[in-house]
Design a protein around this motif. Structure first.
Motif, PDB file in Angstrom:
ATOM      1  N   ALA A  71       0.831  -1.209   0.000  1.00  0.00           N
ATOM      2  CA  ALA A  71       0.000   0.000   0.000  1.00  0.00           C
ATOM      3  C   ALA A  71       0.860   1.252   0.000  1.00  0.00           C
ATOM      4  CB  ALA A  71      -0.933  -0.008   1.212  1.00  0.00           C
ATOM      5  N   VAL A  72       1.938   1.232   0.778  1.00  0.00           N
ATOM      6  CA  VAL A  72       2.851   2.382   0.805  1.00  0.00           C
ATOM      7  C   VAL A  72       3.475   2.586  -0.570  1.00  0.00           C
ATOM      8  CG1 VAL A  72       4.991   3.278   1.781  1.00  0.00           C
ATOM      9  CG2 VAL A  72       3.340   2.142   3.270  1.00  0.00           C
ATOM     10  N   GLU A  73       3.914   1.496  -1.192  1.00  0.00           N
ATOM     11  CA  GLU A  73       4.553   1.595  -2.506  1.00  0.00           C
ATOM     12  C   GLU A  73       3.595   2.188  -3.540  1.00  0.00           C
ATOM     13  OE1 GLU A  73       7.411  -1.263  -5.122  1.00  0.00           O
ATOM     14  OE2 GLU A  73       5.522  -2.147  -4.450  1.00  0.00           O
ATOM     15  N   ASP A  74       2.351   1.733  -3.532  1.00  0.00           N
ATOM     16  CA  ASP A  74       1.364   2.269  -4.473  1.00  0.00           C
ATOM     17  C   ASP A  74       1.134   3.763  -4.243  1.00  0.00           C
ATOM     18  OD1 ASP A  74       1.085  -0.234  -5.568  1.00  0.00           O
ATOM     19  OD2 ASP A  74      -0.762  -0.725  -4.468  1.00  0.00           O
ATOM     20  N   THR A  75       1.129   4.157  -2.992  1.00  0.00           N
ATOM     21  CA  THR A  75       0.820   5.555  -2.654  1.00  0.00           C
ATOM     22  C   THR A  75       1.957   6.494  -3.051  1.00  0.00           C
ATOM     23  OG1 THR A  75      -0.577   4.850  -0.810  1.00  0.00           O
ATOM     24  CG2 THR A  75       0.200   7.131  -0.784  1.00  0.00           C
ATOM     25  N   ILE A  76       3.177   6.123  -2.737  1.00  0.00           N
ATOM     26  CA  ILE A  76       4.300   7.029  -3.034  1.00  0.00           C
ATOM     27  C   ILE A  76       4.650   7.037  -4.512  1.00  0.00           C
ATOM     28  CG2 ILE A  76       5.231   6.840  -0.706  1.00  0.00           C
ATOM     29  CD1 ILE A  76       7.382   4.955  -1.817  1.00  0.00           C
ATOM     30  N   ALA A  77       4.028   6.150  -5.298  1.00  0.00           N
ATOM     31  CA  ALA A  77       4.231   6.195  -6.746  1.00  0.00           C
ATOM     32  C   ALA A  77       3.472   7.358  -7.373  1.00  0.00           C
ATOM     33  CB  ALA A  77       3.778   4.878  -7.372  1.00  0.00           C
ATOM     34  N   ARG A  78       2.541   7.933  -6.634  1.00  0.00           N
ATOM     35  CA  ARG A  78       1.786   9.078  -7.142  1.00  0.00           C
ATOM     36  C   ARG A  78       2.672  10.328  -7.120  1.00  0.00           C
ATOM     37  NH1 ARG A  78      -3.226   7.500  -3.144  1.00  0.00           N
ATOM     38  NH2 ARG A  78      -3.705   5.508  -4.147  1.00  0.00           N
ATOM     39  N   ASP A  79       2.327  11.273  -7.965  1.00  0.00           N
ATOM     40  CA  ASP A  79       3.119  12.494  -8.071  1.00  0.00           C
ATOM     41  C   ASP A  79       3.072  13.302  -6.779  1.00  0.00           C
ATOM     42  OD1 ASP A  79       3.822  11.934 -10.666  1.00  0.00           O
ATOM     43  OD2 ASP A  79       2.189  13.091 -11.552  1.00  0.00           O
ATOM     44  N   ASN A  80       4.162  13.992  -6.508  1.00  0.00           N
ATOM     45  CA  ASN A  80       4.221  14.986  -5.435  1.00  0.00           C
ATOM     46  C   ASN A  80       3.981  14.379  -4.059  1.00  0.00           C
ATOM     47  OD1 ASN A  80       4.695  17.665  -4.712  1.00  0.00           O
ATOM     48  ND2 ASN A  80       2.530  18.206  -4.743  1.00  0.00           N
ATOM     49  N   ARG A  81       4.590  13.203  -3.824  1.00  0.00           N
ATOM     50  CA  ARG A  81       4.475  12.543  -2.524  1.00  0.00           C
ATOM     51  C   ARG A  81       5.847  12.484  -1.851  1.00  0.00           C
ATOM     52  NH1 ARG A  81      -0.012  13.060  -4.425  1.00  0.00           N
ATOM     53  NH2 ARG A  81      -1.817  11.743  -3.985  1.00  0.00           N
ATOM     54  N   GLN A  82       5.849  12.560  -0.517  1.00  0.00           N
ATOM     55  CA  GLN A  82       7.069  12.400   0.272  1.00  0.00           C
ATOM     56  C   GLN A  82       6.835  11.329   1.326  1.00  0.00           C
ATOM     57  OE1 GLN A  82       7.607  16.496   1.647  1.00  0.00           O
ATOM     58  NE2 GLN A  82       9.261  16.813   0.168  1.00  0.00           N
ATOM     59  N   LEU A  83       7.741  10.361   1.385  1.00  0.00           N
ATOM     60  CA  LEU A  83       7.658   9.274   2.367  1.00  0.00           C
ATOM     61  C   LEU A  83       8.491   9.667   3.585  1.00  0.00           C
ATOM     62  CD1 LEU A  83       6.737   6.442   3.169  1.00  0.00           C
ATOM     63  CD2 LEU A  83       8.683   5.519   1.874  1.00  0.00           C
ATOM     64  N   LEU A  84       7.826  10.095   4.643  1.00  0.00           N
ATOM     65  CA  LEU A  84       8.507  10.679   5.798  1.00  0.00           C
ATOM     66  C   LEU A  84       8.735   9.692   6.937  1.00  0.00           C
ATOM     67  CD1 LEU A  84       6.678  14.129   5.901  1.00  0.00           C
ATOM     68  CD2 LEU A  84       8.712  13.449   4.616  1.00  0.00           C
ATOM     69  N   VAL A  85       8.018   8.586   6.936  1.00  0.00           N
ATOM     70  CA  VAL A  85       8.225   7.539   7.945  1.00  0.00           C
ATOM     71  C   VAL A  85       8.067   6.190   7.257  1.00  0.00           C
ATOM     72  CG1 VAL A  85       7.372   6.459  10.064  1.00  0.00           C
ATOM     73  CG2 VAL A  85       7.396   8.954   9.882  1.00  0.00           C
ATOM     74  N   LEU A  86       8.995   5.283   7.504  1.00  0.00           N
ATOM     75  CA  LEU A  86       8.888   3.893   7.054  1.00  0.00           C
ATOM     76  C   LEU A  86       9.522   3.022   8.132  1.00  0.00           C
ATOM     77  CD1 LEU A  86       8.068   1.913   4.793  1.00  0.00           C
ATOM     78  CD2 LEU A  86      10.441   2.059   3.980  1.00  0.00           C
ATOM     79  N   ASP A  87       8.684   2.379   8.928  1.00  0.00           N
ATOM     80  CA  ASP A  87       9.153   1.623  10.088  1.00  0.00           C
ATOM     81  C   ASP A  87       8.374   0.317  10.168  1.00  0.00           C
ATOM     82  OD1 ASP A  87       9.984   0.625  12.505  1.00  0.00           O
ATOM     83  OD2 ASP A  87       9.191   2.270  13.719  1.00  0.00           O
ATOM     84  N   ALA A  88       9.061  -0.795   9.900  1.00  0.00           N
ATOM     85  CA  ALA A  88       8.406  -2.100   9.905  1.00  0.00           C
ATOM     86  C   ALA A  88       8.616  -2.859  11.208  1.00  0.00           C
ATOM     87  CB  ALA A  88       8.914  -2.938   8.733  1.00  0.00           C
ATOM     88  N   SER A  89       9.168  -2.212  12.226  1.00  0.00           N
ATOM     89  CA  SER A  89       9.332  -2.872  13.521  1.00  0.00           C
ATOM     90  C   SER A  89       7.981  -2.947  14.230  1.00  0.00           C
ATOM     91  CB  SER A  89      10.337  -2.096  14.377  1.00  0.00           C
ATOM     92  OG  SER A  89       9.826  -0.805  14.705  1.00  0.00           O
ATOM     93  N   GLY A  90       7.939  -3.719  15.306  1.00  0.00           N
ATOM     94  CA  GLY A  90       6.692  -3.823  16.062  1.00  0.00           C
ATOM     95  C   GLY A  90       5.677  -4.723  15.377  1.00  0.00           C
ATOM     96  N   GLU A  91       4.403  -4.518  15.694  1.00  0.00           N
ATOM     97  CA  GLU A  91       3.350  -5.387  15.178  1.00  0.00           C
ATOM     98  C   GLU A  91       2.850  -4.983  13.804  1.00  0.00           C
ATOM     99  OE1 GLU A  91       0.187  -5.822  17.980  1.00  0.00           O
ATOM    100  OE2 GLU A  91       1.511  -6.222  19.672  1.00  0.00           O
TER     101      GLU A  91
END
Length: 581
Positions: free
Chosen positions: A289-309
């Motif tokens: 879902a994150v990958e699909d979203t940041i593929a759109r124009d004018n997006r910035q990925l400011l947090v990506l954390d796969a730790s935890g649940e």
């Protein structure tokens, strides 16, 4: 750029063009690195021997080395372009300040870099003439000195970029250690620069921002070219850098999850391991879902954390580094990236566009950026029974998330040279998380909006540390969550909130229930956008009361009374201590 840089050249330099080249080179580097699978597939098949096989293998090795050299060259030039862009931005700022200083004293800086006296003062008393003349000479000499420094800096910037271009053109760039295309970008020079930067002494927005600003342009460029995995999630680092770092770390994050999932699958998954396998599967869906979203124009990925649940993420629409107005929206109960990000991103985009329209309508200029912040693990349905932990009826997740959100707010302001107009927005349990974040103080939030709120963790609006008159509340008809008074009392009974309408108006349609406050063409969306765009005078005020509000009044008053008793008791204890001190 020319061999000899003139003041006219510097005036015409455009750092945004270098930024565009930096982005294009990044795309080119990624395209090259993504050819790794094809290179691997083109190796000699197992079992092929003989002279032809040997020639084929040698040709493959030569191809790999040429590709690795090309990746290293692109990485080196890209880092040099990033450094040049930063330098040119600083130089342009010095030029603008020098021109203003000259104009303010009646001088003009020529295209050649000379200083011309175009407007000497008139009617100077005879007794002050010598003093005025001496002062103007000092101003002129200071301008001449500044122009010389500007041109020296410009020459150095031009020469450094030319050196990188020449090195690439002459095949003097050596690929980084390793055999893959990705490792080629980690050249010895870039690795040494990145290593010399070290790390911030503490992981706080303030410390991260100070560390980043203390680095040289070359160190920052090297880190951007080969970012360490931790860089993208550090509050206080510029948004563009966080975005690049998190995107660079994305494939590695997914590969680690897949490897862990495959490890579990070997030999079959036991009953005890099934929950872990399900969690890994859910995280992989979150990443999709994150990958699909940041593929759109004018997006910035400011947090990506796969730790935890669950995967934590934050995606911005617009440029958080340069926008005049920035909103940060925090969601609540049952929110996950896999199930919620697509719709939330669309709502954010619509809110940014509507905020822009409200500004234009008020005759104001400026840019808007909006962030969907899921940097905490929002409570889920299967956790409801955990009433002392992650349940939606517990404040624990909101408090933990609030600490992170508070740092995220601080990071937006501390990463920039100029603070934006910052609006905190919270819905449902997300408004509780927002409330705890605001109670942490020092956040720099200028406006706060809550809607569908079961409480903000306090019954005293001053605890939120938001400027007086800049805290807003919306409640729709039949929104039962807004009347729960679960966390600090019902906000509808708290003094200090400005109530914004959710009813039908000339600005839009009515909303009902708990989930449609940001629906397009509604009064509530219009109101939220007006605040985000810095034009709250465009908003429609109004309060929707129902049976739930009447029922919640009593528990709210009880909480207020308990708070007053606590405050009174604290004061009396303090008085007693004073007697014996």
């Amino acid at each position: 750029m020319n061999d000899v840089v003139s003041y006219a050249d510097v005036r015409r330099w455009k750092p945004e063009q270098l930024d565009a080249v930096h982005q294009q080179l990044g795309n080119r580097r990624d395209d090259l690195v993504n050819l790794q699978d094809e290179l691997d597939a083109s190796r000699n098949p197992d079992g092929w021997n003989g002279d032809a096989a040997q020639r084929s293998a040698e040709q493959h090795r030569e191809l790999v080395e040429r590709m690795r050299s090309l990746v290293a060259e692109v990485a080196t030039v890209r880092a040099a372009v990033a450094t040049a862009a930063d330098e040119v931005t600083a130089i342009k700022r010095r030029v603008e300040m020098a021109d203003r200083e000259a104009e303010g004293h009646g001088f003009q800086i020529t295209e050649e870099g000379g200083v011309r006296d175009v407007k000497p003062p008139e009617n100077v008393p005879a007794g002050e003439a010598e003093q005025v003349r001496a002062q103007r000479i000092r101003v002129r000499d200071d301008l001449v000195d500044e122009i010389e420094k500007i041109l020296d800096q410009a020459e150095a910037t031009d020469a450094a970029l030319a050196e990188a271009l020449d090195a690439a053109d002459e095949d003097e760039v050596r690929a980084g250690a390793g055999t893959t295309l990705a490792s080629a970008a980690k050249t010895e020079d870039l690795t040494a620069l990145a290593d010399s930067a070290g790390q911030p002494p503490h992981n706080t927005a303030k410390a991260n921002a100070a560390w980043w600003k203390s680095l040289s342009d070359e160190q920052r460029s090297a880190l951007r070219e080969n970012p360490p995995p931790w860089l993208g999630n550090r509050d206080g680092i510029p948004a563009v850098v966080r975005d690049e770092a998190n995107r660079a770390n994305f494939d590695k994050t997914r590969s680690q999850l897949r490897d862990e999932r495959n490890r579990l699958a070997q030999g079959g998954i036991s009953e005890d391991e099934q929950a872990e396998a399900d969690q890994l599967d859910a995280k992989l869906k979150d990443l999709d879902a994150v990958e699909d979203t940041i593929a759109r124009d004018n997006r910035q990925l400011l947090v990506l954390d796969a730790s935890g649940e669950r995967v934590k993420t934050a995606v911005a629409v617009g440029d958080v580094d340069t926008a005049d107005h920035v909103s940060v929206f925090t969601p609540g109960f049952t929110t996950t990236a896999a199930d919620s990000l697509k719709g939330a991103d669309a709502e954010t985009q619509n809110l940014v566009a509507e905020s822009q329209r409200e500004m234009m309508r008020a005759g104001k200029d400026g840019e808007v950026a909006g962030v969907f912040w899921l940097g905490y693990e929002a409570p889920q349905t299967d956790e409801t029974a955990d009433v002392t932990g992650d349940s939606v009826v517990s404040s624990e997740s909101a408090k933990e998330g609030g600490e992170k959100l508070n740092e995220f707010y601080k990071g937006i302001n501390s990463s920039r040279d100029t603070d934006p107009h910052l609006t905190a927005i919270g819905h449902s349990y997300g408004s509780t998380t927002t409330g705890y974040a605001l109670q942490g103080g020092g956040h720099g939030v200028d406006d706060a909006i809550i809607y569908g709120s079961p409480g903000v963790g306090t019954n005293d609006i001053e605890d939120l540390h938001v400027p007086e008159g800049h805290t807003y509340r919306l409640e729709a008809k039949d929104d039962f969550v807004a009347d729960l008074s679960r966390f600090g009392g019902d906000p509808s009974h708290m003094d200090g909130f400005t109530d914004l309408s959710t009813e039908k108006s000339d600005e839009g349609a009515q909303v009902t229930g708990h989930s449609d406050y940001l629906h397009p063409d509604t009064t509530s969306q219009h109101n939220i956008a007006s605040v985000v765009g810095g034009v709250p005078e465009n908003a429609v005020e109004g309060k929707t009361d129902g049976v739930g509000d009447a029922l919640s009044y009593v528990p709210h008053q009880v909480q207020e009374g308990a708070s007053a008793v606590h405050d009174w008791g604290s004061d009396r204890i303090a008085d007693v201590k004073d007697l014996f001190s």
